[in-house]
Design an enzyme around this catalytic site. Structure first.
Site, mmCIF file in Angstrom:
data_model
loop_
_atom_site.group_PDB
_atom_site.id
_atom_site.type_symbol
_atom_site.label_atom_id
_atom_site.label_comp_id
_atom_site.label_asym_id
_atom_site.label_seq_id
_atom_site.Cartn_x
_atom_site.Cartn_y
_atom_site.Cartn_z
ATOM 1 N N LYS A 182 0.854 -1.198 0.000
ATOM 2 C CA LYS A 182 0.000 0.000 0.000
ATOM 3 C C LYS A 182 0.885 1.242 0.000
ATOM 4 C CE LYS A 182 -4.228 1.425 2.407
ATOM 5 N NZ LYS A 182 -4.951 1.260 3.678
HETATM 6 O O1 G3P Z 1 -7.759 2.370 5.681
HETATM 7 C C1 G3P Z 1 -8.058 3.592 5.110
HETATM 8 C C2 G3P Z 1 -9.415 4.169 5.446
HETATM 9 O O2 G3P Z 1 -10.407 3.188 5.308
HETATM 10 C C3 G3P Z 1 -9.481 4.962 6.698
HETATM 11 O O3 G3P Z 1 -10.782 5.245 7.131
HETATM 12 O O4 G3P Z 1 -12.378 6.068 8.819
HETATM 13 O O5 G3P Z 1 -9.915 6.542 9.098
HETATM 14 O O6 G3P Z 1 -11.249 7.705 7.353
HETATM 15 P P1 G3P Z 1 -11.091 6.446 8.161
#
Ligand code: G3P
Length: 215
Positions: free
Chosen positions: A83
């Site tokens: 990633k």
């Molecule tokens: O893993 C990346 C993403 O899904 C993060 O989500 O909720 O931290 O914006 P969030």
């Protein structure tokens, strides 16, 4: 639609895998930091549970550092997907990894041209963050629709992975918009088979049957 879980928590991954419909896992440095656990060891443990793609993010932000870390992560298990951030250096690393046959997930995508560029560089997955766009009064779903259209216009093979999914409406909208994958926190996965009418309907079926036949 493929379903990934967005966590580095082993217990959540086990519970989601037990449902029988989990296709993969995404992790990021913040999720790992929450676990306070060695990243490599945790990735090994995750790969022992889930045979589908497991995204492992680099911490480096420069091209050389991303290549070094990415190669180390890729050695952990065959299902590791490296990633990378959707920056200029991340784009170059994406192209280099894709030329080497290493799968990549290009993350932190907030506008459609980032998604177009990483598809041209051979990304396996692209991760637009819908919840974080909603957080700043934009519409994350519009980005999903734009990327879907661009990828379909040109036949790009990169899988559109909806990330930063916060609730069931995001999930439904992503499925309707044709996202190939959604990565979802366990709290949302747990709700995906829920409806109050299912619960009340089931309760009544059982009560009616018992009234008529006993038991
Ligand atoms: O893993 C990346 C993403 O899904 C993060 O989500 O909720 O931290 O914006 P969030």
């Amino acid at each position: 639609m493929e379903l990934y879980i967005d966590t580095a928590n082993l217990d959540e991954i086990k519970q989601a895998a037990d449902l029988g419909v989990l296709d993969g896992v995404t992790t990021n440095p913040s999720l790992i930091a929450k676990e306070k656990y060695d990243y490599t060891k945790r990735l090994e443990e995750i790969c022992a549970i889930v045979k589908g793609p497991v995204s492992a993010e680099v911490i480096a932000t420069d091209y050389a550092g991303m290549m070094k870390e990415g190669r180390e992560r890729a050695k952990i298990a065959p299902q590791i997907v490296v990633k990378l951030p959707s920056t200029v250096d991340g784009l170059k690393a994406c192209k280099a990894f894709s030329d080497e046959g290493v799968r990549t997930n290009l993350t932190l995508v907030f506008q459609p041209l980032q998604a177009m560029m990483v598809a041209k560089a051979g990304a396996y997955l692209v991760s637009p963050f819908i919840g974080r766009l909603d957080d700043v009064a934009e519409d994350g779903m519009v980005l999903i629709q734009q990327i879907r259209t661009i990828y379909d216009n040109y036949g790009y093979k990169t899988k559109l992975l909806a990330a930063s999914v916060r609730h069931l409406k995001h999930m439904t909208d992503c499925a309707l918009a044709g996202a190939d994958v959604a990565t979802v926190p366990f709290s949302v996965i747990k709700q995906m088979m829920n409806h109050p009418l299912t619960d009340s309907g089931l309760k009544k079926f059982v009560e009616d049957y018992k009234k008529a036949f006993g038991g």
